[in-house]
Scaffold this motif. Structure first.
Motif, PDB file in Angstrom:
ATOM      1  N   UNK A  79       0.841  -1.199   0.000  1.00 13.70           N
ATOM      2  CA  UNK A  79       0.000   0.000   0.000  1.00 13.70           C
ATOM      3  C   UNK A  79       0.876   1.249   0.000  1.00 13.70           C
ATOM      4  N   UNK A  80       0.651   2.090  -1.000  1.00 13.71           N
ATOM      5  CA  UNK A  80       1.335   3.378  -1.090  1.00 13.71           C
ATOM      6  C   UNK A  80       0.306   4.484  -0.929  1.00 13.71           C
ATOM      7  N   UNK A  81       0.409   5.260   0.137  1.00 14.86           N
ATOM      8  CA  UNK A  81      -0.471   6.404   0.334  1.00 14.86           C
ATOM      9  C   UNK A  81      -0.024   7.522  -0.598  1.00 14.86           C
ATOM     10  N   UNK A  82      -0.971   8.048  -1.352  1.00 10.74           N
ATOM     11  CA  UNK A  82      -0.705   9.167  -2.258  1.00 10.74           C
ATOM     12  C   UNK A  82      -1.760  10.227  -1.964  1.00 10.74           C
ATOM     13  N   UNK A  83      -1.360  11.274  -1.272  1.00  2.22           N
ATOM     14  CA  UNK A  83      -2.332  12.226  -0.738  1.00  2.22           C
ATOM     15  C   UNK A  83      -1.768  13.635  -0.693  1.00  2.22           C
ATOM     16  N   UNK A  84      -2.630  14.592  -0.400  1.00  2.00           N
ATOM     17  CA  UNK A  84      -2.181  15.966  -0.179  1.00  2.00           C
ATOM     18  C   UNK A  84      -2.024  16.250   1.316  1.00  2.00           C
ATOM     19  N   UNK A  85      -2.473  15.317   2.146  1.00  8.10           N
ATOM     20  CA  UNK A  85      -2.515  15.540   3.589  1.00  8.10           C
ATOM     21  C   UNK A  85      -1.303  14.931   4.288  1.00  8.10           C
ATOM     22  N   UNK A  86      -0.627  15.732   5.102  1.00  5.99           N
ATOM     23  CA  UNK A  86       0.419  15.163   5.947  1.00  5.99           C
ATOM     24  C   UNK A  86       0.367  15.790   7.345  1.00  5.99           C
ATOM     25  N   UNK A  87      -0.853  15.829   7.869  1.00  4.19           N
ATOM     26  CA  UNK A  87      -1.060  16.257   9.245  1.00  4.19           C
ATOM     27  C   UNK A  87      -0.711  15.108  10.191  1.00  4.19           C
ATOM     28  N   UNK A  88      -0.575  15.441  11.463  1.00  3.61           N
ATOM     29  CA  UNK A  88      -0.112  14.478  12.456  1.00  3.61           C
ATOM     30  C   UNK A  88      -0.948  13.203  12.483  1.00  3.61           C
ATOM     31  N   UNK A  89      -2.255  13.353  12.530  1.00  2.00           N
ATOM     32  CA  UNK A  89      -3.136  12.202  12.685  1.00  2.00           C
ATOM     33  C   UNK A  89      -3.075  11.275  11.487  1.00  2.00           C
ATOM     34  N   UNK A  90      -3.168  11.834  10.288  1.00  2.00           N
ATOM     35  CA  UNK A  90      -3.144  10.994   9.093  1.00  2.00           C
ATOM     36  C   UNK A  90      -1.833  10.243   8.944  1.00  2.00           C
ATOM     37  N   UNK A  91      -0.733  10.911   9.198  1.00  2.00           N
ATOM     38  CA  UNK A  91       0.575  10.262   9.062  1.00  2.00           C
ATOM     39  C   UNK A  91       0.697   9.070  10.005  1.00  2.00           C
ATOM     40  N   UNK A  92       0.453   9.307  11.287  1.00  2.00           N
ATOM     41  CA  UNK A  92       0.644   8.238  12.269  1.00  2.00           C
ATOM     42  C   UNK A  92      -0.339   7.092  12.056  1.00  2.00           C
ATOM     43  N   UNK A  93      -1.591   7.406  11.732  1.00  2.00           N
ATOM     44  CA  UNK A  93      -2.568   6.342  11.531  1.00  2.00           C
ATOM     45  C   UNK A  93      -2.266   5.527  10.281  1.00  2.00           C
ATOM     46  N   UNK A  94      -1.832   6.174   9.228  1.00  2.00           N
ATOM     47  CA  UNK A  94      -1.530   5.453   7.990  1.00  2.00           C
ATOM     48  C   UNK A  94      -0.324   4.537   8.168  1.00  2.00           C
ATOM     49  N   UNK A  95       0.719   5.052   8.779  1.00  2.00           N
ATOM     50  CA  UNK A  95       1.945   4.267   8.916  1.00  2.00           C
ATOM     51  C   UNK A  95       1.771   3.139   9.923  1.00  2.00           C
ATOM     52  N   UNK A  96       1.200   3.454  11.086  1.00  2.00           N
ATOM     53  CA  UNK A  96       0.993   2.392  12.067  1.00  2.00           C
ATOM     54  C   UNK A  96      -0.067   1.407  11.605  1.00  2.00           C
ATOM     55  N   UNK A  97      -0.942   1.852  10.699  1.00  2.30           N
ATOM     56  CA  UNK A  97      -1.967   0.953  10.175  1.00  2.30           C
ATOM     57  C   UNK A  97      -1.433  -0.036   9.161  1.00  2.30           C
ATOM     58  N   UNK A  98      -0.234   0.219   8.654  1.00  2.00           N
ATOM     59  CA  UNK A  98       0.374  -0.750   7.757  1.00  2.00           C
ATOM     60  C   UNK A  98       0.757  -0.253   6.383  1.00  2.00           C
ATOM     61  N   UNK A  99       0.637   1.043   6.109  1.00  2.00           N
ATOM     62  CA  UNK A  99       1.031   1.561   4.801  1.00  2.00           C
ATOM     63  C   UNK A  99       2.529   1.328   4.581  1.00  2.00           C
ATOM     64  N   UNK A 100       2.881   0.929   3.369  1.00  2.00           N
ATOM     65  CA  UNK A 100       4.275   0.656   3.041  1.00  2.00           C
ATOM     66  C   UNK A 100       4.993   1.892   2.526  1.00  2.00           C
ATOM     67  N   UNK A 101       4.229   2.928   2.214  1.00  2.00           N
ATOM     68  CA  UNK A 101       4.822   4.167   1.749  1.00  2.00           C
ATOM     69  C   UNK A 101       3.853   5.309   1.902  1.00  2.00           C
ATOM     70  N   UNK A 102       4.390   6.531   1.940  1.00  2.00           N
ATOM     71  CA  UNK A 102       3.548   7.716   2.129  1.00  2.00           C
ATOM     72  C   UNK A 102       4.211   8.863   1.383  1.00  2.00           C
ATOM     73  N   UNK A 103       3.635   9.241   0.234  1.00  2.00           N
ATOM     74  CA  UNK A 103       4.166  10.364  -0.506  1.00  2.00           C
ATOM     75  C   UNK A 103       3.043  11.337  -0.851  1.00  2.00           C
ATOM     76  N   UNK A 104       3.426  12.542  -1.219  1.00  2.00           N
ATOM     77  CA  UNK A 104       2.458  13.593  -1.493  1.00  2.00           C
ATOM     78  C   UNK A 104       2.204  13.711  -2.990  1.00  2.00           C
ATOM     79  N   UNK A 105       0.997  14.125  -3.336  1.00  2.00           N
ATOM     80  CA  UNK A 105       0.582  14.162  -4.740  1.00  2.00           C
ATOM     81  C   UNK A 105       1.416  15.120  -5.577  1.00  2.00           C
ATOM     82  N   UNK A 106       1.961  16.152  -4.959  1.00  2.00           N
ATOM     83  CA  UNK A 106       2.736  17.109  -5.739  1.00  2.00           C
ATOM     84  C   UNK A 106       4.197  16.682  -5.897  1.00  2.00           C
ATOM     85  N   UNK A 107       4.501  15.441  -5.525  1.00  2.00           N
ATOM     86  CA  UNK A 107       5.875  14.950  -5.645  1.00  2.00           C
ATOM     87  C   UNK A 107       6.292  14.752  -7.101  1.00  2.00           C
TER      88      UNK A 107
END
Length: 218
Positions: A79-107
């Motif tokens: 699972x690769x998160x692709x989002x515009x959001x990188x607030x505290x809650x979303x980051x920690x919940x996504x990563x601890x929930x099991x996401x294998x990556x987290x990048x921003x849409x404007x990358x």
């Protein structure tokens, strides 16, 4: 070599179309597209895939819940998160929930393609801005300024048998430093730093930087 099969989950039709064109052009097979988590699970009930690109803020079932469901029902899918959001809650919940990556849409497309390659190669990928946010979270939780956080050992959520040097390295990992930067900061060889990091992973049971930082912030 078989083609990589990817599921795209986002509620922006134009983005889905763009991703489908970009990935298909680079030899990636689109297993399906979905505007929310419920639709994504419906696709997965009929088709298998290797990786899912998942947005977080969607109507209906959002990305955080979808990540948890996928890790429970389809643990083999990356699972690769692709989002515009990188607030505290979303980051920690996504990563601890099991996401294998987290990048921003404007990358940009190159970053997205690179992240897919790294994840399918068994590595976790975290956008530099997201990693910086994780470091700030850890520093804030422990009452440290950013300058203090570089030098003061991190003690939160760490095993009792962890040495002082290992705690210092944890703090530098949380700051997003590379092995070389850690070695230069602590006047150690890169090989020694790698050995310390291996010991940290064994003691915590967490085997990548991003999840270690997220766990320290829980």
């Amino acid at each position: 070599m078989e083609k990589l099969h990817v599921l795209l989950v986002d509620d922006e039709p134009l983005l889905l179309e763009s991703l489908e064109i970009i990935l298909s052009f680079h030899g990636i097979k689109i297993a399906g597209t979905a505007p929310d988590g419920n639709a994504a699970l419906a696709v997965l009930a009929k088709k298998d895939c290797d990786l899912a690109l998942v947005d977080l803020n969607m109507k209906g079932m959002g990305g955080i819940e979808l990540i948890a469901r996928m890790k429970q029902e389809y643990p083999h899918i990356k699972i690769l998160v692709l989002t515009t959001f990188y607030d505290d809650k979303n980051i920690t919940q996504a990563i601890t929930g099991g996401a294998d990556g987290y990048i921003l849409k404007d990358s940009g497309k190159d970053a997205i393609l690179g992240a897919i390659d790294q994840i399918m190669g068994g590595r976790n990928v975290i956008d530099a801005r997201v990693m910086q946010r994780l470091a700030v979270l850890v520093s804030t939780k422990n009452g440290l300024g950013q300058a203090d956080a570089i030098n003061k050992p991190q003690n939160a959520a760490l095993p009792e048998d962890m040495t002082q040097r290992e705690k210092e390295i944890c703090t530098l990992l949380a700051r997003g430093l590379t092995n070389r930067q850690i070695s230069e900061t602590l006047f150690l060889s890169e090989g020694t730093v790698k050995n310390y990091i291996s010991s940290i992973y064994d003691k915590t049971g967490i085997h990548d930087r991003a999840k270690l930082v997220a766990e320290m912030n829980r």
